[in-house]
Design a protein around this motif. Structure first.
Motif, PDB file in Angstrom:
ATOM      1  N   LEU A 143      -3.488   9.751   5.519  1.00  0.00           N
ATOM      2  CA  LEU A 143      -4.141  11.033   5.737  1.00  0.00           C
ATOM      3  C   LEU A 143      -5.568  10.765   6.175  1.00  0.00           C
ATOM      4  O   LEU A 143      -6.349  10.172   5.416  1.00  0.00           O
ATOM      5  CB  LEU A 143      -4.124  11.861   4.448  1.00  0.00           C
ATOM      6  N   VAL A 144      -5.910  11.188   7.410  1.00  0.00           N
ATOM      7  CA  VAL A 144      -7.249  10.905   7.932  1.00  0.00           C
ATOM      8  C   VAL A 144      -7.878  12.168   8.489  1.00  0.00           C
ATOM      9  O   VAL A 144      -7.183  13.098   8.924  1.00  0.00           O
ATOM     10  CB  VAL A 144      -7.219   9.814   9.028  1.00  0.00           C
ATOM     11  N   THR A 145      -9.208  12.199   8.510  1.00  0.00           N
ATOM     12  CA  THR A 145      -9.946  13.300   9.118  1.00  0.00           C
ATOM     13  C   THR A 145      -9.653  13.342  10.622  1.00  0.00           C
ATOM     14  O   THR A 145      -9.641  12.302  11.281  1.00  0.00           O
ATOM     15  CB  THR A 145     -11.450  13.092   8.887  1.00  0.00           C
ATOM     16  N   PRO A 146      -9.415  14.508  11.187  1.00  0.00           N
ATOM     17  CA  PRO A 146      -9.211  14.602  12.643  1.00  0.00           C
ATOM     18  C   PRO A 146     -10.376  13.987  13.409  1.00  0.00           C
ATOM     19  O   PRO A 146     -11.538  14.130  13.023  1.00  0.00           O
ATOM     20  CB  PRO A 146      -9.120  16.113  12.887  1.00  0.00           C
ATOM     21  N   GLY A 147     -10.032  13.287  14.494  1.00  0.00           N
ATOM     22  CA  GLY A 147     -11.050  12.620  15.296  1.00  0.00           C
ATOM     23  C   GLY A 147     -11.186  11.145  15.002  1.00  0.00           C
ATOM     24  O   GLY A 147     -11.823  10.418  15.763  1.00  0.00           O
ATOM     25  N   VAL A 150       0.855  -1.185   0.000  1.00  0.00           N
ATOM     26  CA  VAL A 150       0.000   0.000   0.000  1.00  0.00           C
ATOM     27  C   VAL A 150       0.891   1.235   0.000  1.00  0.00           C
ATOM     28  O   VAL A 150       1.775   1.384   0.845  1.00  0.00           O
ATOM     29  CB  VAL A 150      -0.931   0.006   1.222  1.00  0.00           C
ATOM     30  N   LEU A 151       0.646   2.131  -0.946  1.00  0.00           N
ATOM     31  CA  LEU A 151       1.488   3.317  -1.109  1.00  0.00           C
ATOM     32  C   LEU A 151       0.922   4.520  -0.386  1.00  0.00           C
ATOM     33  O   LEU A 151       1.662   5.345   0.157  1.00  0.00           O
ATOM     34  CB  LEU A 151       1.662   3.632  -2.593  1.00  0.00           C
ATOM     35  N   GLU A 152      -0.395   4.658  -0.388  1.00  0.00           N
ATOM     36  CA  GLU A 152      -1.027   5.794   0.282  1.00  0.00           C
ATOM     37  C   GLU A 152      -2.463   5.434   0.599  1.00  0.00           C
ATOM     38  O   GLU A 152      -3.086   4.626  -0.092  1.00  0.00           O
ATOM     39  CB  GLU A 152      -0.985   7.040  -0.596  1.00  0.00           C
ATOM     40  N   TRP A 153      -2.973   6.017   1.675  1.00  0.00           N
ATOM     41  CA  TRP A 153      -4.356   5.775   2.071  1.00  0.00           C
ATOM     42  C   TRP A 153      -4.916   7.042   2.693  1.00  0.00           C
ATOM     43  O   TRP A 153      -4.244   7.710   3.483  1.00  0.00           O
ATOM     44  CB  TRP A 153      -4.450   4.635   3.080  1.00  0.00           C
ATOM     45  N   GLN A 154      -6.160   7.372   2.313  1.00  0.00           N
ATOM     46  CA  GLN A 154      -6.811   8.568   2.831  1.00  0.00           C
ATOM     47  C   GLN A 154      -8.236   8.229   3.236  1.00  0.00           C
ATOM     48  O   GLN A 154      -8.957   7.534   2.503  1.00  0.00           O
ATOM     49  CB  GLN A 154      -6.821   9.678   1.780  1.00  0.00           C
ATOM     50  N   LEU A 155      -8.626   8.710   4.414  1.00  0.00           N
ATOM     51  CA  LEU A 155      -9.983   8.501   4.903  1.00  0.00           C
ATOM     52  C   LEU A 155     -10.593   9.849   5.253  1.00  0.00           C
ATOM     53  O   LEU A 155     -10.026  10.619   6.027  1.00  0.00           O
ATOM     54  CB  LEU A 155      -9.989   7.603   6.144  1.00  0.00           C
ATOM     55  N   THR A 156     -11.773  10.121   4.680  1.00  0.00           N
ATOM     56  CA  THR A 156     -12.486  11.372   4.936  1.00  0.00           C
ATOM     57  C   THR A 156     -13.854  11.043   5.523  1.00  0.00           C
ATOM     58  O   THR A 156     -14.595  10.228   4.965  1.00  0.00           O
ATOM     59  CB  THR A 156     -12.659  12.184   3.645  1.00  0.00           C
ATOM     60  N   VAL A 157     -14.186  11.673   6.648  1.00  0.00           N
ATOM     61  CA  VAL A 157     -15.479  11.482   7.300  1.00  0.00           C
ATOM     62  C   VAL A 157     -16.168  12.842   7.408  1.00  0.00           C
ATOM     63  O   VAL A 157     -15.587  13.800   7.920  1.00  0.00           O
ATOM     64  CB  VAL A 157     -15.316  10.876   8.709  1.00  0.00           C
ATOM     65  N   THR A 158     -17.410  12.897   6.894  1.00  0.00           N
ATOM     66  CA  THR A 158     -18.196  14.133   6.934  1.00  0.00           C
ATOM     67  C   THR A 158     -19.567  13.839   7.539  1.00  0.00           C
ATOM     68  O   THR A 158     -20.258  12.931   7.067  1.00  0.00           O
ATOM     69  CB  THR A 158     -18.377  14.710   5.521  1.00  0.00           C
ATOM     70  N   PRO A 159     -19.998  14.545   8.607  1.00  0.00           N
ATOM     71  CA  PRO A 159     -19.318  15.659   9.267  1.00  0.00           C
ATOM     72  C   PRO A 159     -18.112  15.179  10.065  1.00  0.00           C
ATOM     73  O   PRO A 159     -17.978  13.997  10.338  1.00  0.00           O
ATOM     74  CB  PRO A 159     -20.410  16.214  10.198  1.00  0.00           C
ATOM     75  N   GLN A 160     -17.256  16.128  10.437  1.00  0.00           N
ATOM     76  CA  GLN A 160     -16.044  15.766  11.171  1.00  0.00           C
ATOM     77  C   GLN A 160     -16.422  15.129  12.504  1.00  0.00           C
ATOM     78  O   GLN A 160     -17.273  15.622  13.232  1.00  0.00           O
ATOM     79  CB  GLN A 160     -15.178  16.990  11.422  1.00  0.00           C
TER      80      GLN A 160
END
Length: 324
Positions: A78-82, A43-53
């Motif tokens: 890279l992940v959403t804070p929290g 795995v080279l990169e991973w990003q998780l985004t959660v909305t709302p924070q």
């Protein structure tokens, strides 16, 4: 022409969206959305985004919050804070997050890039007879510890049961090499079972799926795992994604793919061998591993407990794309 033995780089986007009928007052969620490294997957990169924070709170014991841009080895995370991260007993990455503010919509988006290496050549006939392996995996007090023994035990969705043992015995005849029998079972399920969405539910167990002879990849995997465990062999459930090919002349549709599931069988000669009974192929360059466990209950991509919300059916979109 693409070299079938060349490594493949894939980009995966997995998005889950809940539009609730009524406001959600409080929510706690747990997910298995970060892919794992394996001998054949980097795995080279991973990003998780959660909305709302999510709420940013004190860390739970044993959990870590990865700051934006933190590198984990060679992987950029890279992940959403929290969002909190931890490892489960099988080494899978778990994420958890909570919302204490009222909201009526939740969107969770996971994206990553992974390099997939070709599967080494298998030698099915060179593997030991399945009975020899089953005897080796039979638990005895005071014997040396063999980690694969855990995956011979029955679980909620893939129990050890007589009907599954009878089904497995159709291909695991006396003296059959373990891996040859596993491949034969993979093909047997592919022939006997009809792939039929909505014929089963996420809660369908292997014995019921066997009786119906229809279902989806989760059911195919559970039947194969349960049949092998019922004969004393070790098999585990693998969740992930599958690169699908659009019809000739048609563009690849964003969000048209889906999560996938297959089986890994333990063999003393080869280690864990991943087999896909839904498509009757060993898991290869088109398969992206997310997590593994005893059955689906261990590796569900996203689950949660909420107060309020009414009824909400999630919309899930998965896109798997080769990167040239």
């Amino acid at each position: 022409m693409v070299d079938p033995q060349a490594p493949r780089r894939l980009r995966v986007l997995h998005e889950t969206c809940y539009d609730y009928d009524a406001p959600v007052e409080l929510a706690h969620h747990l997910g298995m959305l970060r892919p794992r490294h394996t001998p054949l997957q980097q795995v080279l990169e991973w990003q998780l985004t959660v909305t709302p924070q999510p709420d940013v709170t004190a860390m739970a014991a044993g959990e870590v919050v990865l700051p934006a841009g933190l590198r984990a080895g060679d992987e950029t995370v890279l992940v959403t804070p929290g969002v909190q991260q931890s490892l489960d007993p099988w080494g899978n990455h778990r994420v958890s997050f909570s919302h204490s503010r009222v909201h009526d919509r939740l969107v969770v988006s996971s994206s990553f890039v992974a390099d997939i290496a070709p599967l080494p050549r298998l030698q099915p006939e060179a593997s030991p007879a399945w009975e020899v392996v089953a005897e080796r995996l039979d638990y005895r007090p005071g014997a040396g510890f063999e980690p694969a023994v855990e995956f011979t035990l029955g679980s909620l969705y893939a129990p050890r049961e007589a009907s599954l043992a009878r089904f497995g015995a159709e291909v695991f005849r006396p003296g059959v090499p373990l891996l040859a029998g596993a491949l034969a079972m993979m093909h047997l399920i592919h022939r006997r079972f009809e792939y039929r969405p909505l014929a089963t539910s996420v809660n369908t167990r292997a014995p019921e799926a066997l009786a119906q002879r229809q279902g989806v990849c989760q059911d195919f995997a559970h039947v194969m795992i349960g049949a092998m465990r019922s004969l004393g062999l070790a098999a585990r459930y693998v969740s992930g994604y599958l690169l699908t090919q659009p019809p000739p002349g048609q563009p690849r549709l964003v969000g048209a793919d889906a999560s996938h599931a297959w089986v890994a069988v333990w063999c003393p000669l080869h280690g864990w061998v991943a087999l896909d009974p839904t498509n009757a192929v060993p898991a290869g360059l088109d398969h992206v591993t997310l997590a593994w466990g005893r059955d689906y209950a261990d590796v569900a991509p996203l689950r949660g407990v909420i107060r309020g919300g009414g009824r909400a059916v999630p919309r899930v979109g998965v896109t798997v794309m080769p990167m040239e």
